[in-house]
Design a protein around this motif. Structure first.
Motif, mmCIF file in Angstrom:
data_model
loop_
_atom_site.group_PDB
_atom_site.id
_atom_site.type_symbol
_atom_site.label_atom_id
_atom_site.label_comp_id
_atom_site.label_asym_id
_atom_site.label_seq_id
_atom_site.Cartn_x
_atom_site.Cartn_y
_atom_site.Cartn_z
ATOM 1 N N MET A 284 0.825 -1.174 -0.111
ATOM 2 C CA MET A 284 -0.014 0.041 -0.016
ATOM 3 C C MET A 284 0.914 1.197 0.095
ATOM 4 O O MET A 284 0.488 2.311 -0.658
ATOM 5 C CB MET A 284 -1.066 -0.233 1.228
ATOM 6 C CG MET A 284 -1.851 -1.177 1.171
ATOM 7 S SD MET A 284 -2.982 -1.442 -0.452
ATOM 8 C CE MET A 284 -3.962 0.385 0.105
ATOM 9 N N ASP A 285 2.018 1.157 0.851
ATOM 10 C CA ASP A 285 2.985 2.591 0.705
ATOM 11 C C ASP A 285 3.400 2.837 -0.747
ATOM 12 O O ASP A 285 3.475 3.770 -1.255
ATOM 13 C CB ASP A 285 3.920 2.315 1.749
ATOM 14 C CG ASP A 285 3.506 2.060 3.268
ATOM 15 O OD1 ASP A 285 2.402 2.768 3.432
ATOM 16 O OD2 ASP A 285 4.421 1.434 3.994
ATOM 17 N N ALA A 286 3.793 1.662 -1.403
ATOM 18 C CA ALA A 286 4.343 1.656 -2.889
ATOM 19 C C ALA A 286 3.283 2.351 -3.652
ATOM 20 O O ALA A 286 3.446 3.224 -4.522
ATOM 21 C CB ALA A 286 4.868 0.482 -3.465
ATOM 22 N N LEU A 287 1.903 1.659 -3.568
ATOM 23 C CA LEU A 287 0.859 2.292 -4.358
ATOM 24 C C LEU A 287 0.720 3.585 -4.041
ATOM 25 O O LEU A 287 0.305 4.297 -5.135
ATOM 26 C CB LEU A 287 -0.474 1.381 -4.035
ATOM 27 C CG LEU A 287 -0.450 -0.094 -4.446
ATOM 28 C CD1 LEU A 287 -1.549 -0.721 -4.202
ATOM 29 C CD2 LEU A 287 -0.232 -0.350 -5.997
ATOM 30 N N THR A 288 0.786 4.082 -2.783
ATOM 31 C CA THR A 288 0.285 5.484 -2.548
ATOM 32 C C THR A 288 1.339 6.377 -3.582
ATOM 33 O O THR A 288 0.991 7.343 -3.994
ATOM 34 C CB THR A 288 1.055 5.714 -1.085
ATOM 35 O OG1 THR A 288 -0.240 5.075 -0.521
ATOM 36 C CG2 THR A 288 0.698 7.290 -0.689
ATOM 37 N N GLU A 289 2.813 5.694 -3.464
ATOM 38 C CA GLU A 289 3.779 6.779 -4.338
ATOM 39 C C GLU A 289 3.483 6.827 -5.799
ATOM 40 O O GLU A 289 3.615 7.737 -6.304
ATOM 41 C CB GLU A 289 5.222 6.224 -4.068
ATOM 42 C CG GLU A 289 5.778 6.284 -2.567
ATOM 43 C CD GLU A 289 5.585 7.709 -2.170
ATOM 44 O OE1 GLU A 289 6.138 8.637 -2.728
ATOM 45 O OE2 GLU A 289 4.895 7.779 -0.987
ATOM 46 N N LYS B 7 0.309 6.575 -7.051
ATOM 47 C CA LYS B 7 -0.890 7.217 -7.163
ATOM 48 C C LYS B 7 -0.465 8.706 -7.097
ATOM 49 O O LYS B 7 -1.353 9.513 -7.780
ATOM 50 C CB LYS B 7 -1.881 7.004 -6.169
ATOM 51 C CG LYS B 7 -2.418 5.364 -6.435
ATOM 52 C CD LYS B 7 -3.369 5.079 -5.399
ATOM 53 C CE LYS B 7 -3.969 3.812 -5.587
ATOM 54 N NZ LYS B 7 -4.987 3.184 -4.592
ATOM 55 N N LYS B 8 0.505 9.143 -6.225
ATOM 56 C CA LYS B 8 0.745 10.691 -6.152
ATOM 57 C C LYS B 8 1.297 11.232 -7.686
ATOM 58 O O LYS B 8 1.093 12.463 -7.959
ATOM 59 C CB LYS B 8 2.044 10.773 -5.248
ATOM 60 C CG LYS B 8 1.617 10.697 -3.785
ATOM 61 C CD LYS B 8 3.094 10.663 -2.890
ATOM 62 C CE LYS B 8 2.762 10.480 -1.605
ATOM 63 N NZ LYS B 8 3.975 10.810 -0.764
ATOM 64 N N THR B 9 1.605 10.464 -8.439
ATOM 65 C CA THR B 9 2.081 10.915 -9.830
ATOM 66 C C THR B 9 0.988 11.174 -10.618
ATOM 67 O O THR B 9 1.052 12.041 -11.619
ATOM 68 C CB THR B 9 3.097 9.808 -10.551
ATOM 69 O OG1 THR B 9 2.216 8.890 -10.927
ATOM 70 C CG2 THR B 9 4.161 9.441 -9.740
ATOM 71 N N GLY B 10 -0.147 10.775 -10.474
ATOM 72 C CA GLY B 10 -1.394 11.005 -11.320
ATOM 73 C C GLY B 10 -1.367 9.982 -12.437
ATOM 74 O O GLY B 10 -2.239 10.161 -13.292
#
Length: 522
Positions: A58-63, A65-68
């Motif tokens: 989930m931490d990796a996915l968050t990073e 997703k931040k890129t859009g």
């Protein structure tokens, strides 16, 4: 067994609970929105590993997703915006935990013979060498929908045997480097598209690891039984020189100069050939650019308070090579002044690259090029910051101390030395109080999550009889050279160790080594 219902935040997007989780239960109380479910199997260590896998994912996915730009797919053929970000530190932290937890879980549950035999068959390294040397990724780049292995073989320089190439590609597909279709069509996967093409310097680093280092690691066990090699601390009696003893060379760099093309004369080489005066080192120079990208060295540019330094602060890169780090640094922080110091041939190459990449730095005098043999002489005196990346790890202790003494002799009272290296983890928490400690039940050094630094340690051993060092070993080297370690900057995969001349150091080692709070190891 009853079916398991995930908490409501995970019902959307049709997320399915895998069959193997049917015996697991989620916590009695559903987590709050956007929280992560905790798995309970009844086995404490397994629960902890599974939950680390979930949270780090989930931490990796968050990073991402931040890129859009969404989440990368396993078979993407175009770069994701995050792929080439030099300081994706939070993503590196997440992957470090994820790799460590996945490997620990598999090792825990698999039969020991399964684990040991898998470790004993690292054949993909030489398969990778074959693919890089024959430009397979370049061939596939021309066929986005894939290409039959027989067609790939026919397009290689030596028209390789398609059956044998198919076996090689099959292994690499199993290891996630290519996608294998039903009729043995190989479709470019993201990793091969980006970094196995001959235009990418990462492929040069992979070639170095599989060819030059491959020679040495294969013969290394034999050298441990030869008296003049087993206790040697010199570069002329290491595994690599033993492997190439018929060529009568005294070390790794001399061997490189005798082999200018090495079978990987790539489009990248042709592209930059005009930048170099010494063709024999082209592939090695490419590989150094590649490793800088892989290990995230450029993260130092955005993760140290350079903007707080005074106008005209001098930064002297000792053993600079191209000066890749100072080039990025001065582009981001133009108030700094740069001095590159290395052997004359290296500086000629560096001048051409800087003239191509950032000519105004040369024209304005922001960068200077000063020849230096850092083993035999001191660098330019009285600079504010001296910087050494991947220098100390090439040398056994006695030679490393001599190099550091040369730097110390040039330093003024307010000067500092930055050593940018892998720092080996110790199981002793008191030895390196600021090193990132893995969450239980992982090994405190993250195990496979930090595997590359252990591979690099062996790399230094087999090529130079040298090593990567622990925090305590670096501190000891510094003290032997009259330097005191005063600060650590944690860049996840690598660290920057900051030294001052011993009589000038004011740091209180009991109070965080003078760390900038925002840069404390995590």
């Amino acid at each position: 067994m009853g079916s398991i219902k995930p908490p409501s935040p995970f019902v959307s997007n049709s997320i399915q609970i895998p069959t193997f989780l049917e015996t697991f239960t989620f916590m009695d109380k559903p987590p709050a929105p956007f929280s992560i479910p905790r798995i309970q199997t009844g086995t404490r260590e397994i629960d902890a590993l599974l939950n680390l896998i979930i949270t780090s994912t989930m931490d990796a996915l968050t990073e991402y997703k931040k890129t859009g730009a969404g989440i990368p797919t396993p078979y993407a053929t175009e770069a994701h915006p995050l792929d080439n970000v030099p300081d994706a530190l939070d993503l590196k932290r997440a992957i470090r935990t994820l790799e460590g937890a996945c490997e620990a879980l598999c090792t825990t549950l698999a039969q020991p013979m399964h684990t040991i035999i898998n470790r004993s068959m690292p054949f993909e390294a030489q398969c990778m060498r074959l693919v890089i040397g024959n430009h397979i990724a370049d061939i596939l780049e021309q066929f986005p929908s894939g290409l039959h292995v027989a067609e790939i073989a026919s397009k290689t320089k030596n028209r390789m045997n398609p059956r044998k190439l198919g076996q090689v590609m099959g292994l690499l597909a199993a290891r996630g480097c290519f996608r294998e279709g039903d009729i043995r069509e190989l479709v470019r996967q993201q990793s091969s598209l980006l970094v196995l093409r001959s235009t990418d310097p990462v492929s040069a680093y992979a070639h170095l690891s599989t060819y030059e280092s491959g020679k040495a690691i294969t013969i290394f066990p034999e050298t441990m039984a030869i008296p003049e090699y087993v206790d040697s601390e010199t570069t002329d009696k290491c595994a690599f020189t033993y492997a190439v003893q018929d060529e009568e060379v005294t070390g790794f760099y001399e061997w490189f100069r005798k082999h200018p093309d090495l079978g990987v004369a790539s489009a990248f080489q042709r592209q930059i050939r005009g930048l170099f005066t010494e063709p024999s080192m082209q592939m090695f120079d490419q590989s150094m650019i590649g490793i800088t990208r892989v290990e995230g060295s450029l993260s130092i540019v955005n993760n140290y308070p350079w903007s707080e330094l005074a106008q005209g602060t001098t930064f002297c890169d000792v053993g600079s090579g191209f000066g890749t780090i100072p080039l990025a640094l001065v582009k981001a922080h133009p108030h700094l002044k740069i001095i590159l110091q290395d052997l004359p041939n290296s500086l000629e190459q560096a001048k051409k690259m800087w003239n191509s990449e950032y000519p105004q730095a040369i024209q304005s005098g922001v960068v200077r090029f000063e020849p230096l043999d850092f083993i035999a002489e001191a660098p330019v005196k009285d600079q504010d910051i001296y910087y050494m990346k991947h220098i100390v790890h090439n040398y056994p202790d006695a030679r490393a101390i001599k190099i550091l003494k040369n730097v110390a002799a040039a330093m003024k009272p307010s000067s500092v030395l930055f050593i940018h290296e892998y720092v080996m983890a110790s199981q002793d928490a008191h030895e390196n109080p600021l090193a990132a400690k893995a969450p239980e039940p992982l090994l405190s050094n993250y195990g496979s999550g930090n595997l590359r630094k252990y591979n690099q340690d062996l790399h230094m051993l087999i090529l130079f009889n040298a090593r990567q060092r622990t925090y305590e070993q670096f501190r000891g080297l510094g003290e032997s050279a009259g330097l005191e370690l005063i600060e650590l900057v944690d860049l996840v995969e690598m660290l920057v160790l900051k030294f001052r001349k011993m009589q000038d150091a004011k740091a209180d080692f009991s109070d965080g080594l003078g760390m900038i709070p925002a840069l404390r190891a995590s």
